[in-house]
Design a protein around this motif. Sequence first.
Motif, PDB file in Angstrom:
ATOM      1  N   ALA A  76      50.850 -15.145  62.616  1.00 27.04           N
ATOM      2  CA  ALA A  76      50.025 -14.057  62.008  1.00 27.04           C
ATOM      3  C   ALA A  76      49.095 -13.405  62.822  1.00 27.04           C
ATOM      4  O   ALA A  76      48.874 -12.155  62.836  1.00 27.04           O
ATOM      5  CB  ALA A  76      49.351 -14.836  60.767  1.00 27.04           C
ATOM      6  N   ALA A  77      48.604 -14.257  63.782  1.00 25.63           N
ATOM      7  CA  ALA A  77      47.631 -13.686  64.753  1.00 25.63           C
ATOM      8  C   ALA A  77      48.414 -12.729  65.657  1.00 25.63           C
ATOM      9  O   ALA A  77      47.680 -11.674  65.933  1.00 25.63           O
ATOM     10  CB  ALA A  77      47.103 -14.766  65.541  1.00 25.63           C
ATOM     11  N   GLN A  78      49.607 -12.755  65.993  1.00 24.24           N
ATOM     12  CA  GLN A  78      50.169 -11.809  66.857  1.00 24.24           C
ATOM     13  C   GLN A  78      50.505 -10.540  66.078  1.00 24.24           C
ATOM     14  O   GLN A  78      50.457  -9.574  66.510  1.00 24.24           O
ATOM     15  CB  GLN A  78      51.626 -12.558  67.170  1.00 24.24           C
ATOM     16  N   ALA A  79      50.839 -10.584  65.046  1.00 23.91           N
ATOM     17  CA  ALA A  79      51.018  -9.354  63.928  1.00 23.91           C
ATOM     18  C   ALA A  79      49.941  -8.712  64.004  1.00 23.91           C
ATOM     19  O   ALA A  79      49.651  -7.496  63.995  1.00 23.91           O
ATOM     20  CB  ALA A  79      51.238  -9.843  62.675  1.00 23.91           C
ATOM     21  N   GLU A  80      48.544  -9.349  63.850  1.00 22.17           N
ATOM     22  CA  GLU A  80      47.203  -8.745  63.507  1.00 22.17           C
ATOM     23  C   GLU A  80      47.026  -7.950  64.977  1.00 22.17           C
ATOM     24  O   GLU A  80      46.312  -7.006  65.016  1.00 22.17           O
ATOM     25  CB  GLU A  80      46.507  -9.594  63.444  1.00 22.17           C
ATOM     26  N   ALA A  81      47.498  -8.788  66.195  1.00 24.37           N
ATOM     27  CA  ALA A  81      47.068  -8.253  67.501  1.00 24.37           C
ATOM     28  C   ALA A  81      47.973  -6.861  67.799  1.00 24.37           C
ATOM     29  O   ALA A  81      48.042  -6.508  68.773  1.00 24.37           O
ATOM     30  CB  ALA A  81      47.225  -9.491  68.355  1.00 24.37           C
ATOM     31  N   GLY A  82      49.077  -6.771  67.090  1.00 24.24           N
ATOM     32  CA  GLY A  82      50.018  -5.626  67.190  1.00 24.24           C
ATOM     33  C   GLY A  82      51.270  -5.980  67.755  1.00 24.24           C
ATOM     34  O   GLY A  82      52.130  -5.096  68.081  1.00 24.24           O
ATOM     35  N   CYS A  83      51.628  -7.303  67.685  1.00 21.06           N
ATOM     36  CA  CYS A  83      53.091  -7.485  68.165  1.00 21.06           C
ATOM     37  C   CYS A  83      54.032  -7.171  67.046  1.00 21.06           C
ATOM     38  O   CYS A  83      53.758  -7.284  65.879  1.00 21.06           O
ATOM     39  CB  CYS A  83      53.222  -9.001  68.428  1.00 21.06           C
ATOM     40  N   ALA A  84      54.882  -6.427  67.442  1.00 17.96           N
ATOM     41  CA  ALA A  84      55.960  -6.062  66.434  1.00 17.96           C
ATOM     42  C   ALA A  84      56.748  -7.190  65.782  1.00 17.96           C
ATOM     43  O   ALA A  84      57.146  -7.195  64.578  1.00 17.96           O
ATOM     44  CB  ALA A  84      56.828  -5.070  67.194  1.00 17.96           C
ATOM     45  N   THR A  85      56.999  -8.335  66.673  1.00 16.72           N
ATOM     46  CA  THR A  85      57.693  -9.409  66.486  1.00 16.72           C
ATOM     47  C   THR A  85      57.449 -10.410  67.060  1.00 16.72           C
ATOM     48  O   THR A  85      56.572 -10.427  68.152  1.00 16.72           O
ATOM     49  CB  THR A  85      59.373  -9.245  66.285  1.00 16.72           C
ATOM     50  N   SER A  86      57.688 -11.472  66.608  1.00 18.10           N
ATOM     51  CA  SER A  86      57.418 -13.083  67.402  1.00 18.10           C
ATOM     52  C   SER A  86      58.801 -13.775  67.755  1.00 18.10           C
ATOM     53  O   SER A  86      59.635 -13.697  66.822  1.00 18.10           O
ATOM     54  CB  SER A  86      56.385 -13.883  66.694  1.00 18.10           C
ATOM     55  N   ARG A  87      58.602 -14.381  68.683  1.00 15.27           N
ATOM     56  CA  ARG A  87      59.827 -15.330  69.237  1.00 15.27           C
ATOM     57  C   ARG A  87      59.329 -16.487  69.604  1.00 15.27           C
ATOM     58  O   ARG A  87      58.461 -17.010  70.615  1.00 15.27           O
ATOM     59  CB  ARG A  87      60.544 -14.669  70.405  1.00 15.27           C
ATOM     60  N   VAL A  88      59.844 -17.794  68.831  1.00 16.10           N
ATOM     61  CA  VAL A  88      59.453 -18.989  69.090  1.00 16.10           C
ATOM     62  C   VAL A  88      60.193 -19.578  70.165  1.00 16.10           C
ATOM     63  O   VAL A  88      61.537 -19.781  69.901  1.00 16.10           O
ATOM     64  CB  VAL A  88      59.322 -19.838  67.805  1.00 16.10           C
ATOM     65  N   LEU A  89      59.673 -20.164  71.187  1.00  8.22           N
ATOM     66  CA  LEU A  89      60.150 -20.948  72.374  1.00  8.22           C
ATOM     67  C   LEU A  89      59.934 -22.439  72.311  1.00  8.22           C
ATOM     68  O   LEU A  89      58.661 -22.691  72.655  1.00  8.22           O
ATOM     69  CB  LEU A  89      60.215 -20.383  73.702  1.00  8.22           C
ATOM     70  N   TYR A  90      60.890 -23.130  72.028  1.00  8.66           N
ATOM     71  CA  TYR A  90      60.626 -24.783  72.118  1.00  8.66           C
ATOM     72  C   TYR A  90      61.093 -25.279  73.696  1.00  8.66           C
ATOM     73  O   TYR A  90      62.141 -25.091  73.940  1.00  8.66           O
ATOM     74  CB  TYR A  90      61.422 -25.337  71.079  1.00  8.66           C
ATOM     75  N   LEU A  91      59.931 -25.748  74.357  1.00 12.20           N
ATOM     76  CA  LEU A  91      60.214 -26.362  75.579  1.00 12.20           C
ATOM     77  C   LEU A  91      60.896 -27.727  75.568  1.00 12.20           C
ATOM     78  O   LEU A  91      60.120 -28.748  75.008  1.00 12.20           O
ATOM     79  CB  LEU A  91      58.909 -26.569  76.465  1.00 12.20           C
TER      80      LEU A  91
END
Length: 240
Positions: A76-91
């Motif tokens: 949600a914070a990334q979307a509010e900051a203007g990111c078109a989409t998000s990708r979750v990377l698990y280390l």
Amino acid sequence: MRMDVVTLFPEMVEHAAQFGVVGRALTKKLWSLALWNPRTYTSDPHRTVDDRPYGGGPGMVMLAAPLAAALNAARAAQAEAGCATSRVLYLSPAGTPLTHARVTTLNALAQQGTGLILLAGRYEGIDERLLAREVDEEIAIGDFVVSGGELPALMLIDALVRQLPGALNDAGSAEEESFVDGLLDCPHYTRPPVYEGEAVPDVLLSGDHAAIAQWRRKQALERTAARRPDLLEKHRRREE
């Protein structure tokens, strides 16, 4: 470039991100960092984020619900900051080994507007149902285990940030590093010209740039053959 890290130790990531190339790039606003602690999204007095594994065995497993809530908050914070989409990377040591090529691809995605969310686990691991529902990709930094995902996350951040335009003092540095062309880097020398009786190779002092380039290429091939023959074989296949 926007990166968010979900971690039980946000101070660890925040502090380390202040130094070197990564810290200077952060100051220059070439990238941004946000941190999310799963304990914030618990409801019990002890702020529990783990429990014993079903089936028995040593160690604890991270609960799905607090992690899911932290990931949703990051998205949600990334979307509010203007990111078109998000990708979750698990280390994770069970992930696909990280390579320079993968770093380059992730860097391109990030610069095109994809926010990266790095999930740093702890204990014996994370409930598999959370991974199946929320994680887009699992990444390993090597065939070994460390105590948590924070250090691998910082390594990935460093690898990504140094590729950003303006992050390095010399833009050519990123283009001549190990793995860029699939080979290990050549040896490097600096002053003095003779150290403990060992001299710098004459070719590097010759001023003949073509000869220097040829020497460095030969050294890179020989070093890769000796230390990482697997890389040399891949490099040869690409050139065929």
